[in-house]
Scaffold this motif. Structure first.
Motif: not given
Length: 343
Positions: A49-60, A103-111
């Motif tokens: 499992l690889i985690g992705y933390s996203l700051n928002s969910m706009d079109s981009t 999750c074995k790693a987490v990718v963060i696009m910070g707020c």
């Protein structure tokens, strides 16, 4: 353990459905459902499992999420994508959930440059490699594995060059600029503005030809950009140029101009993202230019460093992505998307 993990993933899926309805603070990719079925390494399967933390969910960010998911699956992982909707408290909760899921790693696009630091620290405390992507976070370097991003100053430089070229082609034109920033507290937003100021607003040859008459933050929100534009046009009717930092905000600007009964073609409008929203406005002729972010390359680069982390490699703390920002216009956008693997 399997039952607990499944419950956590189901709970995340509930958040996903709520977020799609506009009332929740988190969302999760559909691949998490597959993970709950027993394919992750933490459940005895082969795919981590690889985690992705996203700051928002706009079109981009929707497009960014697709690239993250695509590259993770190509690597043989089970991606779990959670959306914080700009809320650092939700972001921390999401990251803690990703850690608890195994999750074995987490990718963060910070707020937020400062406010996202606790989410990064949570990864460090748990011993989970954290790849900070796209936006810098002021966290202790010991808390994260690496930071991958483009040069945000360059995004503003690309906008500046477009405006400068426009002025050169229209020597009698004076531009009165309304500048609409993205998210307050974001280092990337500040760097993008600085690039535009350094290469356009502060140039001696542009004195008297480019005037910054109004500026405000819209938090990457189209509705806020709409309201800000409406106010700016009322207070500063001399504005004939808008520079903004996301295509969603550009959409708010364009719609506000229309609502005032003004011809959009009378305004020079320059954005950043080259999202599906921006592309539509480019092709309609309502948006003059946007700046393509090589989002697929960011996803690929982040995946490369996830793999290095899984392999136990030691890497540099900062790894820039060259040519991450490129000018997109109606004339070159299709070719540009293909060249960057985004079409």
């Amino acid at each position: 353990m399997k039952k607990i993990l499944s419950l956590l993933l189901c709970a995340a899926l509930v958040f996903s459905l709520a977020a799609c309805g506009g009332s929740g603070s988190s969302s999760v990719s559909s691949s998490a459902g597959a993970a709950a079925g027993g394919s992750s390494a933490s459940q005895g399967g082969e795919a981590p499992l690889i985690g992705y933390s996203l700051n928002s969910m706009d079109s981009t960010m929707k497009q960014m999420a697709d690239f993250f998911e695509e590259t993770a699956k190509a690597a043989g992982w089970e991606p779990v994508l959670l959306n914080a909707n700009g809320d650092v408290s939700a972001e921390l909760s999401n990251v803690e959930s990703l850690i608890n899921m195994g999750c074995k790693a987490v990718v963060i696009m910070g707020c937020d440059n400062e406010g996202s630091a606790p989410a990064v620290k949570a990864c460090g405390d748990a011993g989970v490699p954290c790849i900070v992507a796209g936006r810098a976070i002021n966290a202790d370097e010991a808390s994260y594995y690496t930071f991958v991003s483009g040069d945000h100053h360059l995004a503003g430089e690309v906008q500046a060059k477009f405006v400068n070229d426009y002025l050169a082609a229209n020597p009698d034109t004076v531009l009165n600029v309304g500048f609409i920033y993205g998210q307050s507290g974001s280092s990337s937003v500040a760097a993008r503005y600085q690039g535009f100021e350094d290469d356009c607003l502060s140039l001696p040859e542009n004195e008297g030809r480019v005037n910054l008459v109004a500026e405000q933050y819209a938090e990457f929100d189209a509705e806020k950009a709409y309201n800000i534009t409406t106010d700016m046009l009322s207070t500063h009717p001399e504005i004939n140029c808008f520079v903004t930092q996301t295509d969603d905000q550009a959409g708010g600007i364009i719609n506000a101009i229309k609502a005032q009964g003004l011809p959009v073609e009378d305004f020079l409008i320059v954005s950043i993202d080259c999202s599906s929203t921006g592309i539509d406005y480019l092709k309609s002729g309502e948006l003059d230019a946007t700046v393509l972010m090589a989002m697929r390359q960011l996803a690929v680069t982040a995946a490369d460093y996830v793999q290095k982390a899984l392999d136990g490699e030691t890497v540099e703390k900062a790894n820039p992505i060259p040519e991450y920002y490129q000018l997109a216009t109606a004339e070159n956008v299709d070719e540009l998307l293909k060249a960057n693997g985004m079409a």
